[in-house]
Design a protein around this motif. Structure first.
Motif, PDB file in Angstrom:
ATOM      1  N   UNK B 150     -33.158   6.508  37.517  1.00 62.21           N
ATOM      2  CA  UNK B 150     -32.708   5.129  37.982  1.00 62.21           C
ATOM      3  C   UNK B 150     -31.241   5.015  38.074  1.00 62.21           C
ATOM      4  N   UNK B 151     -30.484   5.809  37.479  1.00 70.82           N
ATOM      5  CA  UNK B 151     -29.011   5.870  37.710  1.00 70.82           C
ATOM      6  C   UNK B 151     -28.764   6.358  38.876  1.00 70.82           C
ATOM      7  N   UNK B 152     -29.447   7.592  39.098  1.00 71.21           N
ATOM      8  CA  UNK B 152     -29.144   8.468  40.418  1.00 71.21           C
ATOM      9  C   UNK B 152     -29.600   7.582  41.614  1.00 71.21           C
ATOM     10  N   UNK B 153     -30.574   6.687  41.765  1.00 71.98           N
ATOM     11  CA  UNK B 153     -30.966   5.465  42.626  1.00 71.98           C
ATOM     12  C   UNK B 153     -29.973   4.610  42.854  1.00 71.98           C
ATOM     13  N   UNK B 154     -29.577   3.974  41.746  1.00 73.18           N
ATOM     14  CA  UNK B 154     -28.912   2.864  41.620  1.00 73.18           C
ATOM     15  C   UNK B 154     -27.348   3.003  41.820  1.00 73.18           C
ATOM     16  N   UNK B 155     -26.753   4.120  40.890  1.00 74.27           N
ATOM     17  CA  UNK B 155     -25.415   4.204  40.560  1.00 74.27           C
ATOM     18  C   UNK B 155     -24.715   4.966  41.493  1.00 74.27           C
ATOM     19  N   UNK B 156     -25.531   6.089  41.845  1.00 71.12           N
ATOM     20  CA  UNK B 156     -24.876   7.325  42.477  1.00 71.12           C
ATOM     21  C   UNK B 156     -25.659   7.657  43.777  1.00 71.12           C
ATOM     22  N   UNK B 157     -26.073   6.330  44.272  1.00 69.92           N
ATOM     23  CA  UNK B 157     -26.880   6.713  45.673  1.00 69.92           C
ATOM     24  C   UNK B 157     -25.946   7.005  46.675  1.00 69.92           C
ATOM     25  N   UNK B 158     -24.842   6.400  46.750  1.00 71.78           N
ATOM     26  CA  UNK B 158     -23.885   6.687  48.015  1.00 71.78           C
ATOM     27  C   UNK B 158     -23.479   8.265  48.047  1.00 71.78           C
ATOM     28  N   UNK B 159     -23.668   9.079  46.862  1.00 68.94           N
ATOM     29  CA  UNK B 159     -23.081  10.251  46.689  1.00 68.94           C
ATOM     30  C   UNK B 159     -24.324  11.227  46.816  1.00 68.94           C
ATOM     31  N   UNK B 160     -25.486  10.702  47.160  1.00 69.69           N
ATOM     32  CA  UNK B 160     -26.380  11.712  47.155  1.00 69.69           C
ATOM     33  C   UNK B 160     -27.205  11.955  48.456  1.00 69.69           C
ATOM     34  N   UNK B 161     -27.515  13.116  48.585  1.00 64.51           N
ATOM     35  CA  UNK B 161     -28.287  13.310  49.740  1.00 64.51           C
ATOM     36  C   UNK B 161     -29.608  12.852  50.001  1.00 64.51           C
ATOM     37  N   UNK B 162     -29.881  12.427  51.230  1.00 67.69           N
ATOM     38  CA  UNK B 162     -31.193  11.877  51.358  1.00 67.69           C
ATOM     39  C   UNK B 162     -32.358  12.939  51.586  1.00 67.69           C
ATOM     40  N   UNK B 163     -33.136  13.128  50.538  1.00 69.28           N
ATOM     41  CA  UNK B 163     -34.164  14.386  50.604  1.00 69.28           C
ATOM     42  C   UNK B 163     -35.476  14.177  51.239  1.00 69.28           C
ATOM     43  N   UNK B 164     -35.464  13.128  52.005  1.00 75.23           N
ATOM     44  CA  UNK B 164     -36.835  12.534  52.678  1.00 75.23           C
ATOM     45  C   UNK B 164     -37.180  13.543  53.316  1.00 75.23           C
ATOM     46  N   UNK B 165     -36.465  14.217  54.490  1.00 78.37           N
ATOM     47  CA  UNK B 165     -37.159  15.100  55.395  1.00 78.37           C
ATOM     48  C   UNK B 165     -37.357  16.597  54.695  1.00 78.37           C
ATOM     49  N   UNK B 166     -36.454  17.029  53.659  1.00 79.46           N
ATOM     50  CA  UNK B 166     -36.820  18.220  52.996  1.00 79.46           C
ATOM     51  C   UNK B 166     -38.058  18.083  52.493  1.00 79.46           C
ATOM     52  N   UNK B 167     -38.360  17.066  51.808  1.00 76.91           N
ATOM     53  CA  UNK B 167     -39.222  16.798  50.820  1.00 76.91           C
ATOM     54  C   UNK B 167     -40.478  16.690  51.687  1.00 76.91           C
ATOM     55  N   UNK B 168     -40.623  16.062  52.819  1.00 77.48           N
ATOM     56  CA  UNK B 168     -41.692  15.923  53.910  1.00 77.48           C
ATOM     57  C   UNK B 168     -42.066  17.480  54.255  1.00 77.48           C
ATOM     58  N   UNK B 169     -41.132  18.329  54.348  1.00 80.23           N
ATOM     59  CA  UNK B 169     -41.169  19.785  54.790  1.00 80.23           C
ATOM     60  C   UNK B 169     -42.171  20.536  53.884  1.00 80.23           C
ATOM     61  N   UNK B 170     -41.953  20.010  52.516  1.00 78.91           N
ATOM     62  CA  UNK B 170     -42.744  20.943  51.709  1.00 78.91           C
ATOM     63  C   UNK B 170     -43.881  20.110  51.094  1.00 78.91           C
ATOM     64  N   UNK B 171     -44.175  19.011  51.915  1.00 76.41           N
ATOM     65  CA  UNK B 171     -45.338  18.147  51.330  1.00 76.41           C
ATOM     66  C   UNK B 171     -45.168  17.852  49.791  1.00 76.41           C
ATOM     67  N   UNK B 172     -44.044  17.363  49.518  1.00 78.35           N
ATOM     68  CA  UNK B 172     -43.578  16.968  48.055  1.00 78.35           C
ATOM     69  C   UNK B 172     -44.524  15.828  47.559  1.00 78.35           C
ATOM     70  N   UNK B 173     -45.117  14.963  48.481  1.00 79.89           N
ATOM     71  CA  UNK B 173     -45.788  13.859  48.000  1.00 79.89           C
ATOM     72  C   UNK B 173     -47.242  14.427  47.451  1.00 79.89           C
TER      73      UNK B 173
END
Lengths: 297, 464
Positions: B150-173
């Motif tokens: 929650x803190x990563x998502x809400x407090x540090x969001x602007x300092x974090x890497x968007x992992x969406x594409x990388x996660x998609x590439x390994x079928x994280x879901x």
């Protein structure tokens, strides 16, 4: 001579610079920050938004802050009276020529060399324990029912009692050193004049210890305003109303507590400024009320 | 005079040197102790060539979607030098000798062996959240960090890497927990963390105590729960353990089921408790307390009451999954743990709600080696290393294809089935000015200080 002056300058420079960078700058920044809306302690000044007195209005309007101030005041007043009185009593007894002086002095000072975390754990998990704790064992021995020493009604006082236990030795040492500085001639003369122990204490010891008492009250005030660890130990998972003090409130609003993502460094700075002002006020009041002794010895 | 000056200079030099030595961080740069954990690393190096199709499924090789693969290199040939010269720094929320830390060290050693990268791990401990904001704002050089999702998502969001594409590439879901991922995306707007240590809340119970008391089925409704409590009490065991530290969490479960988290948030912000079904929820708890279903001494001081499950004096405790490891460790027993969701309450609005959360891993937005960092995170949170983490640290696996330790059986299924996780008391924690008062009043409810649900709600309304 000139050479020496430059030497003094260069030798003082590191200390002065350290003081300016590590003490004066943060103090100025904190005071300034308390008038701005700031989310994170380390936000750049460009991100600050002027907030006037809103941070101060916010904290004084906060029920939690008011409760924390009340708790701190009670620790300062009740805890202070008991701690300093006990410390004085023990210092007088120990310096009165009893046998085993060194043992008692070491034993009473012992809690100060034990980590406060270990000390608090001992109180919480053993002395106050509901099932097998020391206090409840005594209560049961006397035929009573077990008491919830850490229930909502008693938790604050349980914490204060544990804190007092951990503090008495420190102030006792201060008083012992003060008492030992008083010339024995005065006590001997008083004894010849027929003065008893109480009279010697009230007419010699107390008047000559006013400076030490003043210092110990200031120390106690600083200890009370920076009271943090005991609260954290007595409310380990998340802050509780019974044990909260202003520094913990500050910590929670600056860093966010359990399950809390919002932070307000500006309000935290305001709490810090208020606490500093309280210490300064106590120092000035104590200095005004307890005059410096004009007795020389 | 000259000797004096020389002596002064020597002293100042010694002082400066000792200061610098003292200020140095002994952990920084002390990589992952690859040398110490090299045994396993050696065993894994050959697997690097298999990373192609089934990466991250059941081995501990570098996962698919790596740069090597994207650039068309032969993965087999790339083994051992894929990230040659790359140096990653990780800030960990564990201390260096904790079970989690040992697995991380081992995974780092394997990653170094397989890819040629170097991983420096700095063990920051649980208070990492106090320094992360400052460090991220200052652009401190580290690539990966761990904290509450929650803190990563809400407090540090602007300092974090968007992992969406990388996660998609390994079928994280396909192997992670949708409820946690969706929650992160709802908070942050994108997937900015990878779950490392999932958590789930509910009623954790001693199966043996249930059997001994003749409770054959996990209670699904409040009535069944009360019935089970009576049977357990009759068997001579305290039904429910409760430490005051978790009074708010425990009653929060009841309130969320009764009112739903949305309504609860509204009540916490504006009051009006007395006119809501919170009265009913409080009355149910008062009935539970009056019936003597709390173990003797509860609400007690953490962890005294929860430990009673380990000592065989209590049968249930409402908490998150880490309670099982805590109790086992503190009491030196292996409780036969089971888990069921907090019972459904009468006229409940959201009876399916359950707490879920996570400690997660994120990559700094300014990391120069984001893909390498992501590959390491994937190695750590999937396959063998994730299983090792689950087994040694007694936690729920981050990779849902892995198996939860016996003490957490059923937790993976619970998490996979969850739609939207309930938070850790966020509705009542939202207002710093009231949260400690809520906690106190909730605790007093379990202490039996309120005669009725109306009295309890009146006390809450008096806060406004």
């Amino acid at each position: 001579m000139r050479k020496n002056k430059s030497m003094i300058f260069w030798f003082c420079l590191p200390a002065v610079l350290s003081l300016l960078i590590m003490f004066v700058y943060p103090v100025c920044r904190t005071v300034l920050m308390s008038f701005f809306q700031v989310e994170s302690v380390t936000s750049g000044v460009g991100e600050w938004r002027f907030n006037g007195l809103a941070n101060y209005i916010k904290i004084f309007g906060s029920q939690t802050f008011r409760i924390s101030m009340k708790n701190m005041l009670l620790i300062w007043l009740v805890g202070g009276v008991i701690t300093l009185a006990l410390a004085m009593l023990m210092a007088v007894v120990i310096t009165s020529g009893i046998r085993g002086k060194k043992f008692f002095r070491a034993a009473i000072y012992m809690p100060n060399i034990i980590s406060a975390v270990a000390l608090a754990t001992m109180w919480i998990q053993y002395i106050f324990n509901y099932d097998y704790g020391l206090l409840n064992s005594v209560v049961r021995l006397l035929g009573g029912d077990k008491v919830k020493w850490l229930g909502s009604d008693m938790k604050f006082w349980a914490m204060t009692a544990a804190f007092i236990f951990g503090s008495v030795g420190y102030y006792m040492l201060i008083y012992i050193s003060g008492i030992e500085g008083i010339p024995q001639d005065l006590y001997e003369a008083a004894t010849i004049d027929g003065a008893g122990q109480i009279k010697k204490f009230t007419r010699i010891t107390m008047p000559l210890l006013t400076g030490v008492i003043r210092t110990s009250i200031t120390f106690w005030s600083i200890n009370t305003t920076s009271f943090f660890l005991w609260t954290k130990m007595f409310s380990p998972i998340d802050t509780e109303e019974y044990t909260i003090v202003p520094v913990v409130y500050l910590y929670d609003i600056v860093f966010g507590g359990k399950g809390v993502a919002t932070r307000d460094a500006g309000a935290g700075a305001a709490v810090g400024v208020v606490l500093t002002l309280i210490i300064i006020a106590v120092y000035l009041i104590v200095n005004r009320l307890i005059k410096k002794s004009d007795l020389e010895y | 005079m000259k000797v004096k000056k020389l002596f002064s200079l020597l002293l100042v030099s010694a002082l400066s040197l000792s200061l610098m030595t003292g200020c140095g961080n002994k952990d920084s740069g002390a990589s992952s102790d690859a040398g110490q954990t090299g045994d396993d690393a050696g065993q894994t190096s050959d697997d690097a060539g298999q990373t192609g199709d089934d990466a991250g499924q059941d081995d501990n090789s570098v996962p698919a979607g790596t740069e090597a693969e994207q650039t068309g290199d032969n993965a087999g040939q790339a083994a051992g030098n894929q990230y040659e010269g790359v140096e990653l720094t990780m800030w960990s929320m564990w201390t260096s000798e904790e079970a989690q830390a040992l697995v991380i060290k081992e995974a780092a050693a394997a990653f170094e062996e397989q890819t040629g990268a170097k991983i420096n791990i700095e063990w920051k401990g649980r208070e990492i959240n106090n320094i992360l904001t400052a460090a991220l704002e200052a652009g401190e050089k580290f690539d990966i960090f761990e904290d509450d999702y929650r803190r990563i998502a809400q407090n540090y969001n602007k300092f974090t890497y968007d992992l969406t594409d990388m996660a998609k590439a390994i079928d994280y879901d396909s192997y992670s927990y949708p409820c946690l991922n969706n929650q992160v995306i709802e908070w942050a707007g994108n997937l900015n963390s990878i779950v490392e240590q999932p958590q789930v809340g509910g009623v954790f119970y001693d199966k043996d105590a249930f059997t001994a008391a003749g409770v054959t089925e996990e209670p699904g409704t409040w009535a069944e729960f009360m019935d089970a409590c009576q049977k357990i009490k009759d068997s001579g065991v305290g039904p429910l353990a409760l430490d005051s530290a978790y009074s708010d969490f425990t009653f929060y479960q009841h309130l969320v089921h009764q009112l739903g988290e949305e309504k609860l948030t509204e009540l916490a912000a504006n009051g009006g408790w007395s006119d809501s079904n919170a009265v009913k929820a409080a009355q149910a708890v008062i009935d539970l307390v009056n019936a003597g279903y709390l173990v003797d001494g509860a609400p007690d001081e953490f962890p005294s009451s929860q430990n009673k499950v380990g000592f065989g004096q209590a049968a249930m405790v409402v908490c998150a999954n880490y309670v099982t490891a805590e109790v086992n460790k503190a009491t030196g027993t292996e409780v036969n743990w089971g888990l069921f969701n907090y019972p459904a309450v009468d006229e409940g609005t959201d009876n399916a709600a359950a707490y879920a959360g996570a400690n997660s891993l994120a990559i700094t937005s300014y990391s120069e080696n984001a893909q390498a960092a992501f590959d390491f995170i994937t190695l750590l949170t999937t396959g063998e290393f994730d299983q090792k983490m689950a087994d040694t640290a007694a936690q729920i696996p981050a990779d849902s294809r892995n198996t939860a330790p016996a003490s957490l059986s059923g937790t993976v299924e619970t998490l996979l089935a969850a739609d939207k996780p309930a938070s850790w008391c966020s509705a009542i924690n939202a207002d710093e000015n009231l949260k400690t008062s809520f906690k106190s009043i909730f605790n007093e409810l379990y202490e039996g200080k309120y005669a009725s649900g109306e009295d309890f709600c009146k006390a809450l309304d008096n806060l406004y």
